[in-house]
Design an enzyme around this catalytic site. Sequence first.
Site, PDB file in Angstrom:
ATOM      1  N   HIS A   1     -12.652 -14.470  -6.226  1.00 23.91           N
ATOM      2  CA  HIS A   1     -13.006 -13.838  -7.494  1.00 23.91           C
ATOM      3  C   HIS A   1     -12.405 -12.424  -7.485  1.00 23.91           C
ATOM      4  O   HIS A   1     -11.793 -12.002  -6.509  1.00 23.91           O
ATOM      5  CB  HIS A   1     -14.530 -13.705  -7.621  1.00 23.91           C
ATOM      6  CG  HIS A   1     -15.252 -15.007  -7.656  1.00 23.91           C
ATOM      7  ND1 HIS A   1     -15.219 -15.856  -8.738  1.00 23.91           N
ATOM      8  CD2 HIS A   1     -16.024 -15.604  -6.716  1.00 23.91           C
ATOM      9  CE1 HIS A   1     -15.962 -16.921  -8.477  1.00 23.91           C
ATOM     10  NE2 HIS A   1     -16.458 -16.794  -7.266  1.00 23.91           N
TER      11      HIS A   1
ATOM     12  N   CYS B   1     -13.226 -21.229  -7.385  1.00 21.13           N
ATOM     13  CA  CYS B   1     -14.542 -21.469  -6.778  1.00 21.13           C
ATOM     14  C   CYS B   1     -15.186 -22.769  -7.259  1.00 21.13           C
ATOM     15  O   CYS B   1     -14.722 -23.839  -6.891  1.00 21.13           O
ATOM     16  CB  CYS B   1     -15.426 -20.255  -7.001  1.00 21.13           C
ATOM     17  SG  CYS B   1     -16.711 -20.093  -5.767  1.00 21.13           S
TER      18      CYS B   1
ATOM     19  N   ARG C   1     -24.604 -18.633   2.711  1.00 22.35           N
ATOM     20  CA  ARG C   1     -23.560 -18.411   1.707  1.00 22.35           C
ATOM     21  C   ARG C   1     -22.424 -17.568   2.301  1.00 22.35           C
ATOM     22  O   ARG C   1     -22.668 -16.676   3.122  1.00 22.35           O
ATOM     23  CB  ARG C   1     -24.131 -17.696   0.469  1.00 22.35           C
ATOM     24  CG  ARG C   1     -25.040 -18.548  -0.372  1.00 22.35           C
ATOM     25  CD  ARG C   1     -25.432 -17.847  -1.671  1.00 22.35           C
ATOM     26  NE  ARG C   1     -24.312 -17.774  -2.601  1.00 22.35           N
ATOM     27  CZ  ARG C   1     -23.899 -18.765  -3.392  1.00 22.35           C
ATOM     28  NH1 ARG C   1     -24.517 -19.934  -3.339  1.00 22.35           N
ATOM     29  NH2 ARG C   1     -22.883 -18.624  -4.219  1.00 22.35           N
TER      30      ARG C   1
HETATM   31  N1  GLN Z   1     -21.772 -23.050  -7.031  1.00 27.46           N
HETATM   32  C1  GLN Z   1     -20.652 -23.037  -6.082  1.00 27.46           C
HETATM   33  C2  GLN Z   1     -21.076 -22.525  -4.698  1.00 27.46           C
HETATM   34  O1  GLN Z   1     -22.073 -21.851  -4.568  1.00 27.46           O
HETATM   35  C3  GLN Z   1     -19.519 -22.171  -6.618  1.00 27.46           C
HETATM   36  C4  GLN Z   1     -19.892 -20.684  -6.703  1.00 27.46           C
HETATM   37  C5  GLN Z   1     -18.854 -19.876  -7.455  1.00 27.46           C
HETATM   38  O2  GLN Z   1     -18.166 -20.377  -8.344  1.00 27.46           O
HETATM   39  N2  GLN Z   1     -18.767 -18.547  -7.111  1.00 27.46           N
HETATM   40  O3  GLN Z   1     -20.359 -22.793  -3.736  1.00 27.46           O
END
Ligand code: GLN
Length: 243
Positions: free
Chosen positions: A193, A95, A129
């Site tokens: 994840h 990520c 998101r």
């Molecule tokens: N901050 C980054 C985003 O929001 C990565 C998020 C994460 O590592 N889950 O895309």
Amino acid sequence: MELDIIEMYPYILNIYGDNGNYQILKKRCEWRGIKVNGYKFKKDEKLDISIEDADIILMGGASDKAQTILSEDLMKERDLLYNYIENNGVLLAICGSYQMFGNRYVDLNKENIRCLEIFDMESVSSENRLIGNIILENNIGLNPKSLVGFENHGGYTYHEYGNLGNVKYGSGNNGEDFKEGLVYKNFIGSYLHGPILSKNPHLADKIIFDALKRKYNINSLKSLDDSIELKAHNFIVDNLLNE
Ligand code: GLN
């Protein structure tokens, strides 16, 4: 045999428990009698091992703020990481860490977070998101073909490299091209994840095999009883793809 595994910034790059990936690799090595020497690479601290001497490097996810905090320090390692990857070093970046290997990451405030510029890719953050369970069909010859996890990122990533898998459920790199992750030599970047290796033992063993092949030129890796991990894996596949 033994493997030297570096976790980079494990106290910062650990959103959603990605540190579990180290625990999983360590345990799967120990079950095979392979010794693991673990090193935690921290900001402003000297490590007993150089990045270029690692057998596996692990990097977890991060908030935009953590990526901003980390950026300047991470840039100092750019050439070592570049050479390590070009020298077939095994690296798993999840990520936010994955994003940091591109040219830039544009956060929600339209601020450019400086990245390593190792891969010609960029990530741009969106209010929309990409969150939820994700299932891939992998492109790296793993059996089973599926890879499962969950994703939670605002960054939309675009690149033309090989991808870890094609999205069968969920969003992936950008929710548009149905690609997820990035694979190049022994570098694997992914938004998964879970941590990613917990319900994908076949991916964990690929990482171990690639590291042992590079260091000891092995040709095979003893199988483990993955019935519990694959029961969890298949529960997700069966329930999400057939919902
Ligand atoms: N901050 C980054 C985003 O929001 C990565 C998020 C994460 O590592 N889950 O895309």
